[in-house]
Design an enzyme around this catalytic site. Structure first.
Site, short mmCIF file in Angstrom:
data_model
loop_
_atom_site.label_atom_id
_atom_site.label_comp_id
_atom_site.label_asym_id
_atom_site.label_seq_id
_atom_site.Cartn_x
_atom_site.Cartn_y
_atom_site.Cartn_z
N ASP A 290 0.88 -1.18 0.00
CA ASP A 290 0.00 0.00 0.00
C ASP A 290 0.90 1.22 0.00
O ASP A 290 2.01 1.17 0.54
CB ASP A 290 -0.92 0.02 1.23
CG ASP A 290 -2.16 0.89 1.03
OD1 ASP A 290 -3.25 0.34 0.83
OD2 ASP A 290 -2.02 2.14 1.05
N CYS A 384 -15.29 -0.84 -4.18
CA CYS A 384 -16.51 -0.71 -3.37
C CYS A 384 -17.32 0.47 -3.93
O CYS A 384 -17.65 1.40 -3.23
CB CYS A 384 -16.19 -0.52 -1.90
SG CYS A 384 -15.09 0.86 -1.55
C1 LIG Z 1 -10.12 0.38 -0.96
S1 LIG Z 1 -8.75 0.70 0.01
C2 LIG Z 1 -8.11 -0.89 0.30
C3 LIG Z 1 -8.82 -1.67 1.38
C4 LIG Z 1 -8.14 -2.99 1.69
N1 LIG Z 1 -7.95 -3.79 0.50
C5 LIG Z 1 -8.88 -3.81 2.71
O1 LIG Z 1 -9.59 -4.74 2.35
O2 LIG Z 1 -8.74 -3.53 3.90
C6 LIG Z 1 -7.66 1.33 -1.20
C7 LIG Z 1 -6.22 1.45 -0.74
O3 LIG Z 1 -5.45 1.77 -1.88
C8 LIG Z 1 -4.32 2.49 -1.46
N2 LIG Z 1 -3.72 3.09 -2.67
C9 LIG Z 1 -4.22 4.07 -3.44
N3 LIG Z 1 -3.41 4.31 -4.49
C10 LIG Z 1 -2.38 3.42 -4.38
C11 LIG Z 1 -1.21 3.16 -5.15
N4 LIG Z 1 -0.93 3.86 -6.26
N5 LIG Z 1 -0.39 2.19 -4.74
C12 LIG Z 1 -0.64 1.49 -3.63
N6 LIG Z 1 -1.73 1.71 -2.85
C13 LIG Z 1 -2.58 2.65 -3.23
C14 LIG Z 1 -4.88 3.43 -0.43
O4 LIG Z 1 -3.87 3.88 0.44
C15 LIG Z 1 -5.91 2.53 0.27
O5 LIG Z 1 -5.37 1.96 1.42
#
Ligand SMILES: C[S@@+](CC[C@H](N)C(=O)[O-])C[C@H]1O[C@@H](n2cnc3c(N)ncnc32)[C@H](O)[C@@H]1O
Length: 457
Positions: A290, A384
């Site tokens: 992440d 989501c």
């Molecule tokens: C929908 S949430 C993930 C929830 C997680 N999968 C869970 O089930 O608990 C999206 C995540 O994507 C991360 N994120 C956004 N852009 C990103 C990138 N370019 N590389 C890595 N992580 C990223 C955000 O920090 C966030 O934690």
């Protein structure tokens, strides 16, 4: 009452409510709610962002007042359209200009009068007191009193005339959902948003047993659904790391990978780790990536409690390099419109214009997910969101641009037999109005999209 008059409120700059002056019982919780509402509506600051912080004005509240402030805030967003319409009816000349925190104080009071079990006189009296505390709003104390008394008198009529889709859903979202799902389903989605969300647990094993022990029900999907919201950390099995909180729909995408011992799996947007935990339980070797170090700290804490292991990597998934994985999960950042029931403020923060940036990022992340997966390996993409551009459209575009990828349809038996949650292409599409139970508290799912893909061998 001699309020300690705050300075710097009203007048220039964005309108904020007065700081907490807990000089009358119950006033502090109303002021805290007003502050939370103003931060969302003035600064588009999600309530979830404040949750880990001191919660602004709520920091000094005891547990009961804090819970009341949260209830007022949540229902204010759940029913914001109805509240604004009702206030508009009695504010004959509209909201006065340069009136400080007047709007937030009125919303907080109207939310109590219309939707909470608070005596009318208490809601009105505390609103008038809050108005007098704020130099910008103070000249309108008599107006507040009159508007709120009229609103209380018209309560039954206001509630009977309130429509979940036309009143309590921002117009642009109502329009999109009508166009995407049809009028009846769009209405059912909006209706589901009126209710408090469910409390679902993902269990390491023995869903039936945990449902019995915790007084909930075991869902066909494998999650445990509890009757009411309680202090989670005090429930049996929490400290022992036997389960974690995760919406029943959010529990599904990771399972579509069918991970197991000996597999190397990467979760590219992993924090705070609900889906990574699902993968780790299978015995697979999990790499949790992440870009947010802060959110990964929460993943690490969750994994420690759950006694699970993962390699945790702070990285931008767009440039993350590693030897190809057997499977990749991409739970991409999205508009989160599928979580409005859980986070009602989301509906009022998001803008139509945010979508294109997200869609572009998701598409780039999806390409990266495929590049990080070995030929023959599995990719699960999910969001989501209720918006088709972030789900069905994203996969259709990928299949057009990349002939090395094919879709592997999801079978109903993999998701507890929920046929209604699969589309014709074999993709998962859950809606807040799906999975109806005996009561609203036991009904519904977050709105999720998921597709399973294979990188061709
Ligand atoms: C929908 S949430 C993930 C929830 C997680 N999968 C869970 O089930 O608990 C999206 C995540 O994507 C991360 N994120 C956004 N852009 C990103 C990138 N370019 N590389 C890595 N992580 C990223 C955000 O920090 C966030 O934690």
């Amino acid at each position: 009452m001699k309020p300690n008059r705050p300075t710097g409120f009203g007048g220039r700059g964005p309108r904020r409510p007065p700081p907490v002056q807990p000089s009358a019982p119950g006033l502090a919780s109303r002021l805290a709610a007003a502050q939370a509402i103003s931060e969302v509506l003035n600064f588009s600051r999600a309530l979830e962002e404040r949750a880990g912080e001191a919660e602004g004005a709520a920091a000094s509240l005891d547990a009961r007042d804090r819970a009341l402030a949260r209830s007022i805030t949540a229902v204010s967003f759940r029913r914001l359209g109805t509240i604004r319409k009702a206030l508009g009816r009695f504010l004959e000349r509209g909201l006065p200009k340069r009136a400080g925190a007047l709007e937030w104080v009125l919303i907080v009071a109207a939310a109590q009068l219309l939707f909470l079990d608070v005596p009318d006189h208490a809601a009105v009296d505390l609103a008038v007191r809050a108005t007098r505390l704020d130099p910008g709003a103070a000249p309108f104390a008599a107006l507040v009193n009159a508007v709120l008394r009229n609103l209380a008198r018209a309560r039954d009529e206001i509630l009977a005339g309130s429509d979940p889709l036309d009143d309590d859903t921002p117009h642009w979202l109502a329009q999109r959902w009508r166009a995407t799902y049809g009028d009846a389903t769009a209405r059912a989605i909006a209706r589901a948003h009126r209710d408090e969300p469910t409390l679902d647990l993902s269990v390491k094993s023995d869903a039936e047993g945990w449902a019995r022990r915790l007084g909930g029900i075991a869902l066909a999907t494998g999650s445990v659904r509890l009757e009411s919201h309680v202090a989670i950390a005090e429930l049996e099995g929490y400290a022992e790391g036997e389960w974690w909180v995760q919406d029943a729909a959010a529990a599904l995408p990771a399972r579509l990978i069918a991970a197991g011992p000996g597999m190397r799996v990467v979760d590219l947007c992993a924090a705070p780790g609900g889906k990574s935990a699902e993968l780790a339980i299978s015995g697979a070797k999990v790499t949790a990536v992440d870009r947010s170090a802060e959110r990964l700290k929460r993943l690490a804490i969750n994994f420690e409690r759950l006694r699970l292991e993962a390699e945790i990597v702070v990285a931008n998934a767009l440039v993350f390099e590693a030897a190809p994985f057997d499977a990749t999960l991409l739970d991409a950042p999205c508009s989160a419109t599928g979580t409005i029931r859980r986070h009602p403020d989301v509906a009022w923060i998001k803008r139509q214009g945010d979508l294109s940036t997200l869609v572009e990022l998701q598409s780039r992340l999806l390409d990266r997910a495929i590049a990080l997966t070995r030929p023959g390996g599995t990719i699960v993409y999910c969001t989501c969101s209720l918006e088709p551009e972030e789900g069905e459209g994203q996969i259709a575009a990928l299949l057009r641009r990349n002939p090395d990828v094919r879709r592997v349809p999801i079978e109903a038996q993999e998701i507890g037999g929920l046929d209604e949650c699969l589309n014709a292409a074999g993709e998962l599409r859950t809606l807040p109005c799906h999975l109806q139970g005996p009561t609203p508290r036991l009904s519904g799912l977050d709105g999720f999209f998921a597709a399973r893909l294979q990188r061709k061998p």
